[in-house]
Design an enzyme around this catalytic site. Structure first.
Site, PDB file in Angstrom:
ATOM      1  N   THR A  78       0.804  -1.208   0.153  1.00 46.98           N
ATOM      2  CA  THR A  78      -0.173   0.073  -0.380  1.00 46.98           C
ATOM      3  C   THR A  78       0.831   1.182   0.272  1.00 46.98           C
ATOM      4  O   THR A  78       1.761   1.584   0.649  1.00 46.98           O
ATOM      5  CB  THR A  78      -1.359   0.102   1.370  1.00 46.98           C
ATOM      6  N   GLY A  79       0.485   2.250  -0.723  1.00 43.75           N
ATOM      7  CA  GLY A  79       1.557   3.718  -0.398  1.00 43.75           C
ATOM      8  C   GLY A  79       2.252   3.411  -1.426  1.00 43.75           C
ATOM      9  O   GLY A  79       3.346   3.471  -1.312  1.00 43.75           O
ATOM     10  N   ALA A  80       2.346   2.201  -2.624  1.00 46.03           N
ATOM     11  CA  ALA A  80       3.466   2.229  -3.415  1.00 46.03           C
ATOM     12  C   ALA A  80       4.096   3.226  -4.093  1.00 46.03           C
ATOM     13  O   ALA A  80       5.204   2.687  -4.687  1.00 46.03           O
ATOM     14  CB  ALA A  80       3.820   0.779  -4.060  1.00 46.03           C
ATOM     15  N   SER A 130       4.992   6.329  -4.209  1.00 43.92           N
ATOM     16  CA  SER A 130       6.567   7.298  -3.946  1.00 43.92           C
ATOM     17  C   SER A 130       6.974   6.799  -2.400  1.00 43.92           C
ATOM     18  O   SER A 130       6.831   5.879  -2.033  1.00 43.92           O
ATOM     19  CB  SER A 130       6.057   8.563  -3.498  1.00 43.92           C
ATOM     20  N   GLY A 131       7.617   7.192  -2.766  1.00 41.68           N
ATOM     21  CA  GLY A 131       8.527   7.338  -1.335  1.00 41.68           C
ATOM     22  C   GLY A 131       9.037   5.688  -1.087  1.00 41.68           C
ATOM     23  O   GLY A 131       9.994   5.456  -1.649  1.00 41.68           O
ATOM     24  N   ILE A 132       9.118   5.534   0.452  1.00 38.04           N
ATOM     25  CA  ILE A 132       9.134   4.460   1.062  1.00 38.04           C
ATOM     26  C   ILE A 132       8.753   3.056  -0.171  1.00 38.04           C
ATOM     27  O   ILE A 132       9.465   2.148  -0.587  1.00 38.04           O
ATOM     28  CB  ILE A 132       9.846   4.020   2.739  1.00 38.04           C
ATOM     29  N   GLY A 133       8.194   2.753   0.388  1.00 34.71           N
ATOM     30  CA  GLY A 133       6.447   1.701  -0.420  1.00 34.71           C
ATOM     31  C   GLY A 133       7.386   1.687  -2.909  1.00 34.71           C
ATOM     32  O   GLY A 133       7.979   0.433  -2.332  1.00 34.71           O
ATOM     33  N   SER A 148       6.840   3.373  13.197  1.00 36.74           N
ATOM     34  CA  SER A 148       7.904   5.319  12.656  1.00 36.74           C
ATOM     35  C   SER A 148       8.341   4.953  14.284  1.00 36.74           C
ATOM     36  O   SER A 148       7.490   4.372  15.270  1.00 36.74           O
ATOM     37  CB  SER A 148       6.849   5.979  12.682  1.00 36.74           C
ATOM     38  N   TYR A 159      -0.713  10.946  14.540  1.00 35.16           N
ATOM     39  CA  TYR A 159       0.515  10.390  14.026  1.00 35.16           C
ATOM     40  C   TYR A 159       0.765   9.596  14.771  1.00 35.16           C
ATOM     41  O   TYR A 159       1.364   8.607  14.746  1.00 35.16           O
ATOM     42  CB  TYR A 159       1.529  11.155  13.313  1.00 35.16           C
TER      43      TYR A 159
HETATM   44  N1  LIG Z   1       9.434   9.574   6.124  1.00 32.26           N
HETATM   45  C1  LIG Z   1       9.900   9.292   6.974  1.00 32.26           C
HETATM   46  O1  LIG Z   1      10.575   9.110   7.902  1.00 32.26           O
HETATM   47  C2  LIG Z   1       9.514   8.126   7.762  1.00 32.26           C
HETATM   48  C3  LIG Z   1       8.002   7.106   6.935  1.00 32.26           C
HETATM   49  N2  LIG Z   1       7.230   6.626   7.580  1.00 32.26           N
HETATM   50  C4  LIG Z   1       5.588   5.410   7.607  1.00 32.26           C
HETATM   51  O2  LIG Z   1       6.153   5.688   6.260  1.00 32.26           O
HETATM   52  C5  LIG Z   1       5.434   4.988   5.047  1.00 32.26           C
HETATM   53  C6  LIG Z   1       5.855   5.750   4.008  1.00 32.26           C
HETATM   54  O3  LIG Z   1       5.644   7.053   3.980  1.00 32.26           O
HETATM   55  P1  LIG Z   1       6.742   8.084   3.269  1.00 32.26           P
HETATM   56  O4  LIG Z   1       7.038   7.310   2.261  1.00 32.26           O
HETATM   57  O5  LIG Z   1       7.603   8.065   4.081  1.00 32.26           O
HETATM   58  O6  LIG Z   1       6.001   9.068   2.371  1.00 32.26           O
HETATM   59  P2  LIG Z   1       4.969   9.152   0.695  1.00 32.26           P
HETATM   60  O7  LIG Z   1       4.442  10.430   1.130  1.00 32.26           O
HETATM   61  O8  LIG Z   1       6.099   9.232  -0.288  1.00 32.26           O
HETATM   62  O9  LIG Z   1       4.780   7.639   0.905  1.00 32.26           O
HETATM   63  C7  LIG Z   1       3.098   7.847   1.116  1.00 32.26           C
HETATM   64  C8  LIG Z   1       2.517   6.962   0.386  1.00 32.26           C
HETATM   65  O10 LIG Z   1       1.113   6.660   1.107  1.00 32.26           O
HETATM   66  C9  LIG Z   1      -0.107   7.084   0.511  1.00 32.26           C
HETATM   67  N3  LIG Z   1      -1.077   6.856   0.956  1.00 32.26           N
HETATM   68  C10 LIG Z   1      -1.670   8.267   2.199  1.00 32.26           C
HETATM   69  N4  LIG Z   1      -2.572   7.759   2.169  1.00 32.26           N
HETATM   70  C11 LIG Z   1      -3.045   6.978   1.391  1.00 32.26           C
HETATM   71  C12 LIG Z   1      -4.574   6.728   1.134  1.00 32.26           C
HETATM   72  N5  LIG Z   1      -5.556   7.373   1.972  1.00 32.26           N
HETATM   73  N6  LIG Z   1      -4.929   5.820   0.392  1.00 32.26           N
HETATM   74  C13 LIG Z   1      -3.428   5.015  -0.304  1.00 32.26           C
HETATM   75  N7  LIG Z   1      -2.525   5.263  -0.157  1.00 32.26           N
HETATM   76  C14 LIG Z   1      -2.033   6.223   0.582  1.00 32.26           C
HETATM   77  C15 LIG Z   1       1.189   7.681  -0.652  1.00 32.26           C
HETATM   78  O11 LIG Z   1       0.280   8.382  -1.509  1.00 32.26           O
HETATM   79  P3  LIG Z   1      -0.558   9.655  -2.171  1.00 32.26           P
HETATM   80  O12 LIG Z   1       1.169   9.484  -3.002  1.00 32.26           O
HETATM   81  O13 LIG Z   1      -1.326   9.276  -3.474  1.00 32.26           O
HETATM   82  O14 LIG Z   1      -0.028  10.643  -1.645  1.00 32.26           O
HETATM   83  C16 LIG Z   1       2.283   7.745  -0.648  1.00 32.26           C
HETATM   84  O15 LIG Z   1       1.987   6.684  -1.782  1.00 32.26           O
HETATM   85  C17 LIG Z   1       4.061   6.167   5.667  1.00 32.26           C
HETATM   86  O16 LIG Z   1       3.573   4.789   6.833  1.00 32.26           O
HETATM   87  C18 LIG Z   1       5.103   6.661   7.372  1.00 32.26           C
HETATM   88  O17 LIG Z   1       4.805   7.175   7.886  1.00 32.26           O
HETATM   89  C19 LIG Z   1       7.842   6.173   9.015  1.00 32.26           C
HETATM   90  C20 LIG Z   1       9.405   6.778   9.630  1.00 32.26           C
HETATM   91  C21 LIG Z   1       9.735   7.335   9.091  1.00 32.26           C
HETATM   92  C1  LIG Z   2      17.295  22.210  11.715  1.00 32.04           C
HETATM   93  C2  LIG Z   2      16.862  20.562  11.792  1.00 32.04           C
HETATM   94  C3  LIG Z   2      18.473  20.413  11.163  1.00 32.04           C
HETATM   95  C4  LIG Z   2      16.744  19.646  11.476  1.00 32.04           C
HETATM   96  C5  LIG Z   2      15.359  20.084  11.657  1.00 32.04           C
HETATM   97  C6  LIG Z   2      14.103  19.204  12.442  1.00 32.04           C
HETATM   98  C7  LIG Z   2      13.107  18.586  12.746  1.00 32.04           C
HETATM   99  C8  LIG Z   2      12.280  19.204  11.491  1.00 32.04           C
HETATM  100  C9  LIG Z   2      13.627  16.721  12.757  1.00 32.04           C
HETATM  101  C10 LIG Z   2      14.662  16.699  13.257  1.00 32.04           C
HETATM  102  C11 LIG Z   2      13.896  15.626  13.693  1.00 32.04           C
HETATM  103  C12 LIG Z   2      12.546  15.069  12.470  1.00 32.04           C
HETATM  104  C13 LIG Z   2      11.520  13.404  12.398  1.00 32.04           C
HETATM  105  C14 LIG Z   2      11.053  13.376  11.555  1.00 32.04           C
HETATM  106  C15 LIG Z   2      10.427  15.217  10.954  1.00 32.04           C
HETATM  107  C16 LIG Z   2      11.400  16.189  10.531  1.00 32.04           C
HETATM  108  C17 LIG Z   2      12.250  15.633  12.178  1.00 32.04           C
HETATM  109  C18 LIG Z   2      11.349  16.331  13.443  1.00 32.04           C
HETATM  110  C19 LIG Z   2       9.880  12.446  11.608  1.00 32.04           C
HETATM  111  C20 LIG Z   2       8.915  12.118  12.747  1.00 32.04           C
HETATM  112  C21 LIG Z   2       9.155  11.925  10.340  1.00 32.04           C
HETATM  113  C22 LIG Z   2       8.718  10.802  10.320  1.00 32.04           C
HETATM  114  C23 LIG Z   2       8.550  10.038  11.160  1.00 32.04           C
HETATM  115  O1  LIG Z   2       8.068   9.027  11.740  1.00 32.04           O
HETATM  116  C24 LIG Z   2      10.268   9.638  12.400  1.00 32.04           C
HETATM  117  C25 LIG Z   2      10.310   8.757  12.346  1.00 32.04           C
HETATM  118  C26 LIG Z   2      10.450  11.094  12.071  1.00 32.04           C
HETATM  119  C27 LIG Z   2      11.857  10.827  13.509  1.00 32.04           C
HETATM  120  C28 LIG Z   2      12.856  12.528  13.199  1.00 32.04           C
END
Ligand SMILES: NC(=O)C1=CN([C@@H]2O[C@H](COP(=O)(O)OP(=O)(O)OC[C@H]3O[C@@H](n4cnc5c(N)ncnc54)[C@H](OP(=O)(O)O)[C@@H]3O)[C@@H](O)[C@H]2O)C=CC1
Ligand SMILES: CC(C)=CCC[C@@H](C)[C@H]1CC[C@H]2C3=C(CC[C@]12C)[C@@]1(C)CCC(=O)[C@@H](C)[C@@H]1CC3
Length: 344
Positions: free
Chosen positions: A8-10, A12-15, A171, A193
């Site tokens: 799911t959510g494939a 962009s990003g991590i997916g 997370s 979140y």
């Molecule tokens: N980035 C980070 O630092 C961290 C991310 N995570 C988790 O990783 C996962 C992936 O996020 P990440 O790759 O970072 O971010 P992205 O925003 O790149 O990816 C999120 C993905 O989820 C999809 N999505 C969101 N809402 C829905 C929905 N209602 N139905 C179907 N798909 C949906 C998005 O689709 P669309 O493109 O349409 O928005 C997108 O493909 C998330 O669960 C996030 O919480 C956890 C820890 C850290």
């Molecule tokens: C000013 C500088 C050098 C950094 C910006 C600080 C914050 C914006 C940044 C620090 C720790 C980060 C963090 C996340 C988002 C951005 C920060 C708050 C997350 C919450 C993103 C989503 C997740 O699920 C977490 C694992 C991340 C934890 C650390």
């Protein structure tokens, strides 16, 4: 033998990075990209096929934050596949985030600085809203939609003589203190979140307790801090550009700054290679990157309470019944309405 992997959510990003890595490491993988936006899903599929021209990549329309969409998508999956080997519950949102700048600078000069960068504890709040099903959007998207999907797909996930796997993208921001068993949707707090991610940690444990005997195994991972659409949404883009060199510098000192989606997908990909019996249901598996840039996976025990986990699981089942009841009443209402229209 072909391995059916639904993500799911494939798009962009991590997916998407996970999909790329799976195709690179196993030619038997049949991917199903479950996305809410089909244009973006098509683009992701095209990108994957550019580097893996003979790969099997299917698309599925799924808005995980909408109950009717989840039910429809699950029906579609059941007609397409006879079993699912891996279901990656990865889609997630963090709407309207606010960073507490004062807390950030206070944390910067405290002993808690490494933990602050790893977990964002005390730094982030979000503004949530109700969705069209009357549920809190973050809870519905990050947790409940996925729960309903699993429930609907149980016939494919729990098959005699076959093992299926669930992998949650949780997370390190998941915190017990952000979650309340009296308010599982986080209607009243400011950290939906964190609450939803803690809820996924508990749900994974509960699913292991209830479903391992039926061949279904669940795990949770944390990808670390990854630069994706989700994180770019936290601060204005010029700010990210400005602090990017600092982020790469911090990466030398903390292994949780994985930064690239490829490195963030490390634990998700690692899970694919593990036997479920070797995994600890109480551990979260973290994607980590060393100062020299080596990616690896490490388990850390989660802060979980067995009793609360069970109560939470019952509450989810209760909510599922209520949501289904509400939906069939709505359908009945619209049928009555249609009959009325037909008569007049
Ligand atoms: N980035 C980070 O630092 C961290 C991310 N995570 C988790 O990783 C996962 C992936 O996020 P990440 O790759 O970072 O971010 P992205 O925003 O790149 O990816 C999120 C993905 O989820 C999809 N999505 C969101 N809402 C829905 C929905 N209602 N139905 C179907 N798909 C949906 C998005 O689709 P669309 O493109 O349409 O928005 C997108 O493909 C998330 O669960 C996030 O919480 C956890 C820890 C850290
Ligand atoms: C000013 C500088 C050098 C950094 C910006 C600080 C914050 C914006 C940044 C620090 C720790 C980060 C963090 C996340 C988002 C951005 C920060 C708050 C997350 C919450 C993103 C989503 C997740 O699920 C977490 C694992 C991340 C934890 C650390």
């Amino acid at each position: 033998m072909e391995k059916v992997v639904v993500v799911t959510g494939a798009n962009s990003g991590i997916g998407l990075a996970l999909c790329e890595r799976l195709l690179s490491s196993d030619s038997q993988v049949r991917l199903c990209l479950a996305c809410r936006n089909m244009e973006r899903a098509e683009a992701a599929r095209a990108a994957l096929l550019t580097s893996h021209s003979s790969a099997r990549v299917d698309l599925l329309h799924l808005d995980v934050g909408s109950v009717p969409s989840v039910l429809g998508a699950a029906e579609e999956v059941k007609t397409r596949y006879s079993r699912i080997d891996f279901l990656y519950l990865n889609a997630g949102i963090m709407p309207n985030p606010t960073v507490d700048i004062r807390a950030f600078f206070k944390g910067l000069f405290s002993r808690n600085v490494i933990n602050m960068f790893a977990t964002a504890e005390g730094l982030l709040t979000q503004q949530d809203q109700l969705n069209s099903d009357g549920l809190q959007e973050v809870f519905a998207t990050n947790l409940f939609g996925h729960f309903l999907l699993i429930r609907e797909l149980e016939p494919l996930l729990c098959q005699p003589g076959h093992t299926s796997r669930l992998v949650w993208t949780s997370s390190s921001n998941a915190r017990r203190s952000a979650f309340s068993i009296e308010d599982i949707q986080h209607r009243r707090g400011k950290e939906p979140y964190s609450s939803s991610k803690y809820a996924s940690d508990m749900l994974s444990l509960a699913l292991n307790t209830h479903k391992n005997k039926q061949g279904l195994f669940s795990s949770v991972i944390c990808p670390g801090l990854v630069m994706t659409n989700l994180t770019y949404g936290i601060l204005p883009s010029f700010f990210w550009t400005l602090i990017m060199p600092i982020m790469w510098l911090i990466r030398i000192f903390t292994n949780t700054f994985t930064l690239t989606p490829y490195a963030g997908a490390e634990a998700l990909h690692w899970m694919f290679l593990q036997k479920p019996e070797s995994l600890d249901p109480r551990a979260k598996y973290h994607s980590l990157t060393s100062g020299l840039g080596t990616n690896y996976t490490e388990p850390r025990i989660m802060d979980l309470d067995d009793e609360m986990t069970e109560v939470f699981f019952s509450k989810l089942l209760e909510l599922e019944r209520a949501v289904r009841r509400n939906l069939s009443e709505k359908t009945a209402d619209s049928e009555h309405y249609q009959q009325y229209i037909n008569r007049t």
